[in-house]
Motif scaffolding. Structure first.
Motif, short mmCIF file in Angstrom:
data_model
loop_
_atom_site.label_atom_id
_atom_site.label_comp_id
_atom_site.label_asym_id
_atom_site.label_seq_id
_atom_site.Cartn_x
_atom_site.Cartn_y
_atom_site.Cartn_z
N MET A 233 -12.00 -14.33 10.24
CA MET A 233 -11.12 -13.72 9.24
C MET A 233 -9.90 -14.58 9.04
N LYS A 234 -9.43 -14.70 7.80
CA LYS A 234 -8.27 -15.50 7.47
C LYS A 234 -7.01 -14.62 7.42
N ILE A 235 -5.87 -15.27 7.52
CA ILE A 235 -4.61 -14.53 7.59
C ILE A 235 -4.33 -13.76 6.31
N ASP A 236 -4.84 -14.23 5.17
CA ASP A 236 -4.57 -13.50 3.93
C ASP A 236 -5.37 -12.21 3.82
N GLN A 237 -6.27 -11.95 4.79
CA GLN A 237 -7.02 -10.70 4.83
C GLN A 237 -6.39 -9.68 5.76
N ILE A 238 -5.25 -10.03 6.33
CA ILE A 238 -4.62 -9.17 7.34
C ILE A 238 -3.34 -8.57 6.78
N ASP A 239 -3.28 -7.24 6.78
CA ASP A 239 -2.08 -6.51 6.39
C ASP A 239 -1.23 -6.32 7.64
N ILE A 240 0.01 -6.82 7.58
CA ILE A 240 0.85 -6.85 8.79
C ILE A 240 1.57 -5.53 9.05
N ARG A 241 1.21 -4.48 8.33
CA ARG A 241 1.86 -3.19 8.52
C ARG A 241 1.20 -2.34 9.61
N GLN A 242 0.30 -2.92 10.37
CA GLN A 242 -0.31 -2.18 11.48
C GLN A 242 0.77 -1.69 12.44
N GLY A 243 0.71 -0.41 12.77
CA GLY A 243 1.61 0.15 13.78
C GLY A 243 3.06 0.26 13.36
N THR A 244 3.33 0.39 12.04
CA THR A 244 4.73 0.40 11.57
C THR A 244 5.23 1.79 11.17
N ALA A 245 4.40 2.83 11.27
CA ALA A 245 4.84 4.19 10.94
C ALA A 245 5.38 4.85 12.20
N ASN A 246 6.69 4.79 12.38
CA ASN A 246 7.27 5.20 13.66
C ASN A 246 8.59 5.94 13.48
N SER A 247 8.98 6.59 14.55
CA SER A 247 10.30 7.19 14.66
C SER A 247 10.68 7.13 16.14
N PRO A 248 11.94 7.41 16.47
CA PRO A 248 12.30 7.42 17.89
C PRO A 248 11.51 8.44 18.70
N GLN A 249 10.98 9.47 18.03
CA GLN A 249 10.26 10.53 18.73
C GLN A 249 8.76 10.27 18.85
N ARG A 250 8.22 9.37 18.02
CA ARG A 250 6.78 9.12 18.06
C ARG A 250 6.49 7.68 17.66
N SER A 251 5.80 6.99 18.52
CA SER A 251 5.47 5.59 18.28
C SER A 251 3.99 5.45 17.96
N HIS A 252 3.71 4.75 16.88
CA HIS A 252 2.35 4.31 16.57
C HIS A 252 2.27 2.80 16.71
N GLY A 253 3.12 2.25 17.55
CA GLY A 253 3.20 0.81 17.76
C GLY A 253 4.63 0.34 17.86
N ASN A 254 5.54 1.05 17.15
CA ASN A 254 6.93 0.60 17.03
C ASN A 254 6.99 -0.87 16.62
N THR B 268 -6.34 -8.14 13.21
CA THR B 268 -4.95 -7.72 13.02
C THR B 268 -4.21 -7.75 14.35
N CYS B 269 -4.90 -7.36 15.42
CA CYS B 269 -4.31 -7.46 16.76
C CYS B 269 -4.12 -8.91 17.16
N MET B 270 -5.00 -9.80 16.73
CA MET B 270 -4.79 -11.22 17.02
C MET B 270 -3.52 -11.74 16.36
N TYR B 271 -3.24 -11.28 15.13
CA TYR B 271 -1.96 -11.63 14.49
C TYR B 271 -0.80 -11.21 15.38
#
Length: 715
Positions: A1-22, A281-284
């Protein structure tokens, strides 16, 4: 897979009370000195990006490795229009998240408030951005720069030169980032700045706190070149000069090529496209940290700013890494996928020692003193046992022994409570918090020192430290099967509640934190009463309700809620102390339990904005998932071996420097949770572990899965 196929928003929906990756959606090059991230709400502090909100405040040049550490030396860039600068407008835009491009090598945002298309391509020390104003409606337009702390600026004929100082709590409170920026069509006459009271000044230079600069342009298509330096103004100018001849497309291609070099080291064929997407995406994420804190001078020699002496020095230096997290997965993966990186990183860690007198624990950009132990020792020992950077090992061994023997200088440097640890054989709970974790991590560090000494044929030293590495057993309560806190008088602290968090344990309870003697699992198992008792304890850990008492935290912290939310018993895979727990069943002769548990835990990961079960932490959790998919895991990195798990893909090719390693899995159906057979280079293989050298020497590893456990898996 190439880098242009990877969306870098993995794990970005967060708050201090709940982490999906922070996580933050970092655009940059691998291990770059700066990253760039969209800012949707700076008022949220470290959580300044939310993936679903259309609010757009600009692109932030950031150095934030974790929201719990915070940012430093940052600034905000945005294309804007304004009518009358004397009346400050609301410089907030609006964009459609589902139409934006979030790639590591390219950000593309259309702001429909200011009618400007923004494209940015990053470099190691800067970026090129293009602002295409597609409809000019107001009198002026150009680039806005915002700063949260102190800035000094001076307009040049083509842009601005800046110095940004906004670092708090480090060795140099006045740490400065120098910035050189040019924009096409710069209109100095209509440029100026707002002070922190929103007063407008038309001037060519200034300084102050929380300024906002407006750089006007007479062109509707503005090209911007930006470069930074921690060294000095001259180095910033040199970094810009090296970037100035490139255009946006050329830099985008250069950045993409750097990413694709790492991504292409693994080739996957499989019938689960979502799983493949998550893996890459995890490799990124894996190749983001540590970040460079060094630059290349006019002779292309590495130099850096030493925050301790406040002088410029030669040599490599890295930052933004917490080794308590990353030592467990990240560097082990580097040793397989990119071993050429490790000598550079180790040289950088040695630089940290030479300049502070201690090996680093949590760098951002200098020592923060976060988390227990000194697990950079694990990375050093792992490299030594794998034959990497052996020329550095005599100096690194001396640094390890020195760092781990001197009394703590303060909360940042040295072994906290070392005198008590040497006297009692454990960290006493009545004197120090998180005493169980500190004790285990010190014991593991001692083992790591012994491993390096052994590689260097210093047998007496190795034996001494291996013996010291057993001291964690002083906290074992064989009656309960847990490591428990002890007071200075040698008595276990009472009352004992196994699911009470904090106080004596780090970000967990006794359930998660009693089994981190990575180096001596067999010794721990024996002391607990043998394989059956250990297996029973691990089984109970998995099947016990994910309950918790807030304990020393006196509040629900996000790790508690994340463990409870997924309901995988007390296996809190949302945090590092649990990373190795699924693989411990293999030590009891029950590899089938490891296999089914790892396969179930993989379901908690995906490539979306909620893609992680907890804090991703500088590649560490992404690294756990990569190992879980490849089918092996380094329970004790310092032993240079891997415990076998269960592979995820039909076929994986690991492209090493001198040959390919083919990993093939047959009967790879979702309902098949158990390894039936394994062959190594065509020969039957029934061991629970595989050494690093066996792995690298392999050409073919073939696994067949089945519906129920095979007896061979219990050998």
């Amino acid at each position: 897979m190439k880098i242009d196929q990877i969306d870098i928003r993995q794990g970005t929906a967060n708050s201090p009370q709940r982490s999906h990756g922070n996580c933050l959606p970092y655009s940059g090059v691998p291990f770059g000195m700066n990253y760039f991230a969209v800012q949707t709400n700076g008022a949220n502090g470290a959580w300044f990006f939310q993936p679903d909100t259309p609010r757009f405040e600009g692109i932030r040049l950031t150095h934030q490795p974790s929201p719990w550490i915070g940012d430093y030396c940052h600034l905000l860039l945005m294309g804007v229009q304004w009518q009358d600068a004397t009346k400050r407008p609301d410089f907030v835009g609006n964009y459609r998240p589902n139409e934006a491009t979030f790639n590591a090598h390219h950000l593309a945002i259309y702001d429909d408030h200011f009618n400007v298309q923004t494209d940015l391509a990053p470099s190691t020390y800067g970026a090129i951005a293009r602002y295409d104003f597609q409809q000019l409606e107001l009198a002026h337009h150009g680039l806005m720069l915002q700063f949260s702390d102190h800035v000094t600026f001076e307009f040049t004929p083509t842009g601005v030169k800046l110095s940004v100082s906004d670092y708090h709590g480090g060795e140099d409170p006045n740490l400065t980032m120098y910035v050189e920026l040019t924009i096409s069509g710069f209109d100095r006459a209509n440029s100026g700045y707002y002070d922190d009271q929103n007063h407008w000044f038309v001037t060519t230079e200034g300084h102050g706190h929380a300024l906002t600069l407006l750089l006007a342009s007479d062109q509707s298509l503005i090209n911007c070149h930006l470069a930074t330096s921690y060294v000095d103004r001259t180095q910033a100018q040199l970094n810009l000069k090296r970037l100035q001849d490139a255009d946006l497309t050329a830099l985008e291609n250069v950045s993409a090529a750097q990413w694709n070099d790492y991504l292409s080291r693994v080739t996957i064929r499989d019938h689960h496209p979502e799983l493949i997407q998550t893996f890459y995406t995890c490799m990124y994420r894996l190749f983001l940290f540590p970040q460079r804190f060094y630059e290349l001078d006019v002779k292309n020699e590495p130099i850096h700013y030493d925050t301790k002496s406040k002088t410029i020095k030669s040599g490599l230096l890295y930052t933004n890494n917490g080794f308590w997290d990353t030592s467990k997965t990240v560097y082990a993966l580097f040793s397989v996928l990119a071993p050429e990186l490790l000598p550079k990183f180790l040289a950088g860690f040695l630089t940290s020692y030479n300049e502070t007198g201690f090996l680093p624990r949590w760098l951002a950009p200098d020592e923060r003193g976060m988390m227990p132990g000194n697990l950079v020792d694990s990375i050093i020992a792992e490299s030594a046992k794998k034959g990497i950077a052996l020329e550095l090992m005599p100096r690194l061994l001396a640094a390890m022994r020195d760092s781990d023997s001197k009394p703590a200088k303060n909360s940042r440097y040295g072994r906290q409570g070392s005198a008590d640890y040497d006297r009692l054989g454990y960290i006493p709970a009545d004197k120090y918090p998180e005493s169980v974790n500190w004790t285990q991590d010190y014991a593991y560090s001692d083992y790591c020192i012994g491993q390096v000494a052994d590689v260097l044929d210093q047998t007496d030293i190795a034996n001494k430290y291996w013996q010291l590495s057993k001291r964690y057993l002083n906290l074992l309560d064989p009656q309960t099967g847990f490591l428990r806190p002890k007071n200075s008088d040698g008595r276990f602290k009472e009352p004992f509640v196994p699911d009470s968090w904090g106080s004596d344990y780090t970000e967990g309870s006794a359930w998660q934190n009693s089994y981190s003697a990575f180096h001596d699992i067999n010794g721990l198992m024996t002391a607990m009463g043998g394989p059956k008792r250990f297996d029973d304890q691990l089984t109970a850990l998995c099947n016990t309700r994910p309950s918790y008492h807030v304990g020393g935290y006196q509040m629900v912290i996000h790790e508690m809620s994340e463990m409870a939310a997924v309901d995988y018993g007390q296996v809190a895979i949302s945090n590092q102390p649990s990373f190795h727990l699924p693989y411990l069943f293999s030590y009891t002769g029950h590899r089938e339990k490891t296999q089914v548990l790892v396969k179930q835990l993989r379901k908690l990961f995906n490539a979306s904005t909620t893609g992680f079960p907890g804090d991703e932490d500088n590649g560490s959790m992404a690294g756990w998932f990569i190992f879980a998919c490849l089918g092996f895991y380094p329970v004790c990195p310092a032993d240079a071996e891997y415990v076998l798990g269960i592979p995820a893909f039909d076929h994986v090719t690991l492209h090493t420097a001198d040959h390919d390693i083919q990993l093939t899995t047959t009967n790879n159906h979702d309902h098949n949770n158990f390894v039936q057979t394994m062959t190594l280079n065509g020969h039957h293989y029934d061991q629970a572990t595989i050494s690093h050298q066996q792995l690298l020497n392999a050409t073919n590893i073939d696994v067949r899965l089945g519906l129920v456990p095979a007896s061979v898996t219990n050998k």
